[in-house]
Structures are given as C-alpha cells and as structure tokens.
Motif scaffolding. Sequence first.
Motif, mmCIF file in Angstrom:
data_model
loop_
_atom_site.group_PDB
_atom_site.id
_atom_site.type_symbol
_atom_site.label_atom_id
_atom_site.label_comp_id
_atom_site.label_asym_id
_atom_site.label_seq_id
_atom_site.Cartn_x
_atom_site.Cartn_y
_atom_site.Cartn_z
ATOM 1 N N GLU A 184 -11.507 0.582 -14.000
ATOM 2 C CA GLU A 184 -10.500 1.069 -13.049
ATOM 3 C C GLU A 184 -11.034 1.103 -11.620
ATOM 4 O O GLU A 184 -10.333 0.742 -10.671
ATOM 5 C CB GLU A 184 -10.022 2.461 -13.478
ATOM 6 N N GLN A 188 -9.439 -0.918 -8.393
ATOM 7 C CA GLN A 188 -9.008 -0.215 -7.181
ATOM 8 C C GLN A 188 -9.672 -0.817 -5.948
ATOM 9 O O GLN A 188 -9.016 -1.009 -4.909
ATOM 10 C CB GLN A 188 -9.347 1.276 -7.288
ATOM 11 N N GLY A 267 -6.971 3.791 -19.236
ATOM 12 C CA GLY A 267 -6.404 4.710 -18.257
ATOM 13 C C GLY A 267 -5.521 5.791 -18.844
ATOM 14 O O GLY A 267 -4.880 6.532 -18.098
ATOM 15 N N ASN A 317 -1.686 2.387 -13.091
ATOM 16 C CA ASN A 317 -2.960 2.401 -12.374
ATOM 17 C C ASN A 317 -3.341 0.990 -11.932
ATOM 18 O O ASN A 317 -2.583 0.034 -12.113
ATOM 19 C CB ASN A 317 -4.060 3.033 -13.240
ATOM 20 N N TYR A 318 -4.539 0.860 -11.352
ATOM 21 C CA TYR A 318 -4.978 -0.429 -10.824
ATOM 22 C C TYR A 318 -5.296 -1.420 -11.937
ATOM 23 O O TYR A 318 -5.201 -2.639 -11.738
ATOM 24 C CB TYR A 318 -6.196 -0.227 -9.919
#
Length: 332
Positions: A184, A188, A267, A317-318
């Motif tokens: 993650e 990001q 995630g 999420n990313y």
Amino acid sequence: LGHELFAIDGCKMRSNAAKEWSGTFKELEQKRQKLKRLISYHLTEHQKKDSWESEEELDRAIRQVKTILTLDKAANKIDKFLKHNEPRLGKGKRSNEVKSNITDNQSAKMTTSKGTIQGYNGVASVDKKHQIIIDAQAFGEGQEHHTLQPVLETIQERYKRLGISKNLYEEGIIVTADTGFANEANMQYLHENNINAYIPDNQFRSRDPKFAHQKEKYGKRHQTSGKSKAKQLIPASEFQFDPITMTCICPAGQTISSRGTRNNPQGQPTAYFEGRLLQCRHCPKKHQCMKTPSAADHRKGAGRQVSFPLNGKRAANYTDWMKHRVDNPLGK
C-alpha cells in the motif's frame, strides 16, 4: 536508452559474512556468556594438570590452549560489537529489532530458493530498448517493498545530474516491477508522484480469465512428484470468533490471545489472534491444529495463529487503484 519503459527486479546475493555471527543483541549476549563459560571450563581443566608426562598429554594440552585462545577471541569480538553498536531495526510497519551481524552489519539474513543466506538484495533497473542497466543498488533487507522508492529517486537524480531529463517521470515513462514490490505504501507513493507504474499484486492471475485453466493445462506451480500432500489443518472457521468482544476460542475450548487489528495485505481490516505457548504445547489437538507442532515446545516459538476479516466494506485504497491499472487491457 529508449526512455520508454524501465523494469525493476531484485536478486539475493551472499555477502562475505557468516550467518552464524548473526543475532539480536539479546542473542549475541547469550552467545558471549556461553563462550565465557566454555573458556572457564577449559581453563579449569587445563589448570588441573600441573605437568604432562607423555607427548600425547602435551599435545592435548597444546590443543586445549589453542581452543581457549580461539574462544577468547570470539568472545572479545562479540563484546566489542555490543559496546560500539546499536540494535538494528527493521523497516516494516512495526520496527522491531532484526538480527545484526558482527562481521558485516549492513547485510541481513534472508530466505532464498536455495535456503537462508547472509547477504544483500541487489536491485537492478533496466531500460527496455537495449537492456541497459540504469541503476543498481544493494539493500541489506530480504523484503523488496522498501527498495522501490529509493531506487526511483536515485534514477530521477541521476538523469537530472547527467542533463538527460529534469523530471523523468513527467515524460510518462512506464515503470514495471513484480509482486515483491507491491504494498500500500508504494502504491500511494506512485499515485502521489504521478509515476506511470504497473506493479501487480499477488492475486492478479486469479482475476484474469486467461489464467483460469492454467493449472489444468500445466499443473500447479512448483509441483513435485513423490511428495506427500500438504498437511490439512483445523481451519480458522472452527475457531469461535466474537467481533463484538474481540475474543476467540479455539477448538480445544481455550481463549487465545488477541494480537490486535490491522489491515491485511489487501487493505481490509483484520483481527489477528495467537494461542499462548503453554496452551498449544499441552493441547491434545496441536498435531491437527499446527503446521509445525514442535514450534510450541520452544520458548521462542509461537502458538497457532488465525485471522478474521472484519465486516463492513472498507474504503478504496491505493492498492485498488493499481489493481485497476493492471487489470485493464492496457495494463495487461
């Protein structure tokens, strides 16, 4: 240089250091105390004999002196290291102490396909057009997650210094790397810096219809004939998990310890539990419950571990952003 696509990958290499000289500061202190006890024992045995009447006894005495000197040298080596160095911390989410190495403290113990080595993870970046290496670095960590950002920044700085490009990644150059670099934090970083990267997660094949019949056609990966099937463990579904009180009861009726809640690699918030050593050590079901039952017999071992994804849809999420890039036709 084609300035079209860069590929990044790592290769684990041995360092000029023995893994036997690795350990946490606590383990090294225990090793030093053990060496001192051995020295004391050999000195006592040596001093018991005032004279050596035969040539055989003299040879034995000489070997004993050499042993004492060797042990003393090793104990002093550990003593000097502990006095002049600080514990080495890992680079993951939880910065726990990792094993230091007395000979080469920048290297690390890492697992490879050929066993555990003391060495480095050499990460090379290659320009696609003529397979020219544009960056190569050695990292004293087995995991590749934390290497992506320093590698990309080094390439950017090198291109800027050589006058090739002021901002390399604004030109839309594609960066590829394998699943070892996928987490993650890296996704990001790529998103926030507008880097045109494609890094698949370890589940990308299961989402691609082209791989649906791969196992039927070629068999499972790493398939070896003659080996017995994997041990079937008691599944986590047989553990009684209460998401309200955040407690878990194992099939033997014991309440096992909570290890907190954190996001799993996908995630999703997940609750983690682990059986206490004394519980698992004397449990009648440990051979059906644990992959390695003997782990519970060692004071540094661990009990059975289970995890439970928590209900409720998590926020995007990313990693989801990268999954979409990898799964679309252009990414494939």
